[in-house]
Structure formats: C-alpha cells, structure tokens
Design a protein around this motif. Sequence first.
Motif, mmCIF file in Angstrom:
data_model
loop_
_atom_site.group_PDB
_atom_site.id
_atom_site.type_symbol
_atom_site.label_atom_id
_atom_site.label_comp_id
_atom_site.label_asym_id
_atom_site.label_seq_id
_atom_site.Cartn_x
_atom_site.Cartn_y
_atom_site.Cartn_z
ATOM 1 N N MET A 50 -61.399 78.887 119.228
ATOM 2 C CA MET A 50 -60.094 78.279 118.996
ATOM 3 C C MET A 50 -59.159 78.554 120.182
ATOM 4 S SD MET A 50 -59.721 76.750 115.973
ATOM 5 C CE MET A 50 -60.379 76.671 114.298
ATOM 6 N N PRO A 51 -58.053 77.805 120.291
ATOM 7 C CA PRO A 51 -57.097 78.071 121.366
ATOM 8 C C PRO A 51 -56.610 79.525 121.359
ATOM 9 C CG PRO A 51 -56.567 76.002 120.279
ATOM 10 C CD PRO A 51 -57.650 76.649 119.463
ATOM 11 N N ASN A 82 -60.740 70.198 115.577
ATOM 12 C CA ASN A 82 -59.893 71.305 115.124
ATOM 13 C C ASN A 82 -60.126 72.577 115.929
ATOM 14 O OD1 ASN A 82 -62.434 71.106 113.523
ATOM 15 N ND2 ASN A 82 -61.741 73.039 112.649
ATOM 16 N N HIS A 83 -61.348 72.797 116.403
ATOM 17 C CA HIS A 83 -61.582 73.977 117.232
ATOM 18 C C HIS A 83 -60.966 73.803 118.613
ATOM 19 C CE1 HIS A 83 -64.376 76.677 114.961
ATOM 20 N NE2 HIS A 83 -64.436 75.579 114.214
ATOM 21 N N ASP A 84 -60.786 72.577 119.032
ATOM 22 C CA ASP A 84 -60.178 72.327 120.339
ATOM 23 C C ASP A 84 -58.666 72.490 120.311
ATOM 24 O OD1 ASP A 84 -62.724 71.495 121.436
ATOM 25 O OD2 ASP A 84 -62.460 69.662 120.259
ATOM 26 N N LEU A 85 -58.044 72.119 119.177
ATOM 27 C CA LEU A 85 -56.580 72.105 119.069
ATOM 28 C C LEU A 85 -56.024 73.191 118.155
ATOM 29 C CD1 LEU A 85 -56.116 68.248 118.552
ATOM 30 C CD2 LEU A 85 -55.913 69.519 120.687
ATOM 31 N N PRO A 91 -47.514 71.874 120.053
ATOM 32 C CA PRO A 91 -47.344 71.211 121.353
ATOM 33 C C PRO A 91 -48.082 71.924 122.481
ATOM 34 C CG PRO A 91 -45.264 71.218 120.169
ATOM 35 C CD PRO A 91 -46.220 72.046 119.356
ATOM 36 N N ARG A 92 -48.138 73.249 122.409
ATOM 37 C CA ARG A 92 -48.803 74.001 123.477
ATOM 38 C C ARG A 92 -50.314 73.832 123.435
ATOM 39 N NH1 ARG A 92 -50.528 79.224 124.709
ATOM 40 N NH2 ARG A 92 -50.173 79.962 122.591
ATOM 41 N N GLN A 131 -43.318 65.483 115.870
ATOM 42 C CA GLN A 131 -42.974 64.431 116.831
ATOM 43 C C GLN A 131 -44.213 63.864 117.509
ATOM 44 O OE1 GLN A 131 -40.085 66.605 119.226
ATOM 45 N NE2 GLN A 131 -38.409 65.465 118.284
ATOM 46 N N LEU A 132 -45.200 64.722 117.740
ATOM 47 C CA LEU A 132 -46.442 64.252 118.349
ATOM 48 C C LEU A 132 -47.227 63.388 117.369
ATOM 49 C CD1 LEU A 132 -47.495 67.488 120.258
ATOM 50 C CD2 LEU A 132 -46.448 65.416 121.183
ATOM 51 N N LYS A 133 -47.169 63.746 116.095
ATOM 52 C CA LYS A 133 -47.800 62.908 115.079
ATOM 53 C C LYS A 133 -47.151 61.524 115.069
ATOM 54 C CE LYS A 133 -48.401 62.349 110.099
ATOM 55 N NZ LYS A 133 -48.186 62.918 108.751
#
Length: 270
Positions: A50-51, A82-85, A91-92, A131-133
């Motif tokens: 994960m991040p 999900n493991h990427d984000l 946002p980060r 906001q990104l959504k």
Amino acid sequence: MKAWRDGDCDGGGDEWAEEVELTKQAVQAVNQLRPRPRFMVLCGDLVHAMPDTPFREGQERDLKAALTGTDPSIPLVFVSGNHDLGNTPTPRTLEQYCTAWGNDYFSFWVGGVLCLVLNSQLFYDASACPQLKEAQETWLEEQLSRASSSTEPKPKHVLVFQHIPLYLKKPDEEDDYFNLQREVRQDLLERFKKAGVKAVFSGHYHRNAGGRHDGLDMVVSSAIGCQLGEDTHGLRVVVVTADDIVHRYLSLEQLSARGVDDDLRKLLQV
C-alpha cells in the motif's frame, strides 16, 4: 503471494521474486502472440504494498523492470487499484500513483473502439478526496455522452477498464469487499448501457468471475500473480471483431507453449 500464504496481507509482502518471474513469463508469452496484441492492460493492484508502506518503492521498481521486456509495439495500459491508491485514497496517494504510472483515468481509441480507463477507488470510497471524485464523474459523463451522441464519431464498441468489478456474478448481489456498492453499481450499469458500453473488464477478485446482463459483459479476471481460488496464473485474451467481443482466460503455460486458441485466431482472420 508470500503474504497470502503467511496470512499477513496487511503487513506482509517482504518477498516478491515469484511475482517478478511470473510477470517476465507473461511478458514473454505476450511478445510471442501473433498477431501482436493492440495493447496489454493491467487491471489494477500493480503492486501489493500500500502507499507509504515498506517495500512499496522496491516493488514498483521491480515491476517496471520486469515490464521493460514488453515488445515496444505493444502499448501498456495501467489501471489503478486499491493497493496502488489505498482503500481510502487521498490527494497525495493519487498524486504518487500518477507520478509513477500515469493518469488514474483516461480514454483512448484503438481501431475505432473507445476504451475508458476508470479509477474505481473513487466509486468505492472517496471520502478523503471528494473533489477528485467529482472531477472523474464530470469527465466520465462527458465521455459517455459523446459515445452515444448522434453528432460525434460513433465508436464500433465502448470498453471500460476498472479495478473493482461492478459485480461478481449478478447485478443484484449483496455488497461485498470485491464488488461496488449496489447503489453505485446500478447507477454505473444504467449509464454504461445507455452509452452502449459492451464490456467492463476488472481484476481485484484474484479469481475469474463475471456475468452478462442486458447486453453488457462484466468480465472479472484472475491474476498473473496471487490466486485466491482455483485458477492458474494467466492472462485474458480479448478478440474484438466488428460485431462482438470474445474473451478467454488462458494460463501462462498455455500462452507460452501454444499461444492463442485456434478458434480465437480464426476470428481475427475474418
């Protein structure tokens, strides 16, 4: 794979040599396919870590190294998982992903086919980045409207690639970790059908699954790496004709030894 065997999927993952070798095997098998694929897509969870966790940097580095063997004529398409984000992206974490792998949602055309790559984590839990959504929703609505517009060039087919499946077996199934929530799912299904989407390709489940409803194919593919069911390490080959989308999951062993099945190859000769 080691983390799953050890029962420590959250804190494990300190070894990934198996995944590197399987990825190299997949790359070699894809390079041997004739005709050459128009592109190869990885439907999310590019790495396990994960991040902001240990091993993340090393896993990303080694995946990129394994993929460099892909023939330059075969573009690589990356889908965020999900493991990427993170299960709740921020946002980060989105910025980190985009820096490493490219945009988290985008569209492209291949042979008259419109392909939409979506960030399904924003459908699942965007509480930390509303906001990104909203930005993806605005963009997606524009893409779907243009796909069904009478004044825009009409695509032969519309395909969607996202990590989390709309559903695993049937559209009205209960909410689960491995599917999108029913309210979100039904909304997307209606919008996709209205726009003429032919198929949605997903991963996440680490098993093959899916179904067909009202002409829309929900295709859930297992993994090159860790298997959570009875499937083998493999890839899904997709043949696109003027009238149809035909797909089949094939083991890495079969792809390496025999390539694509004859009946699929014949479809490409019509």
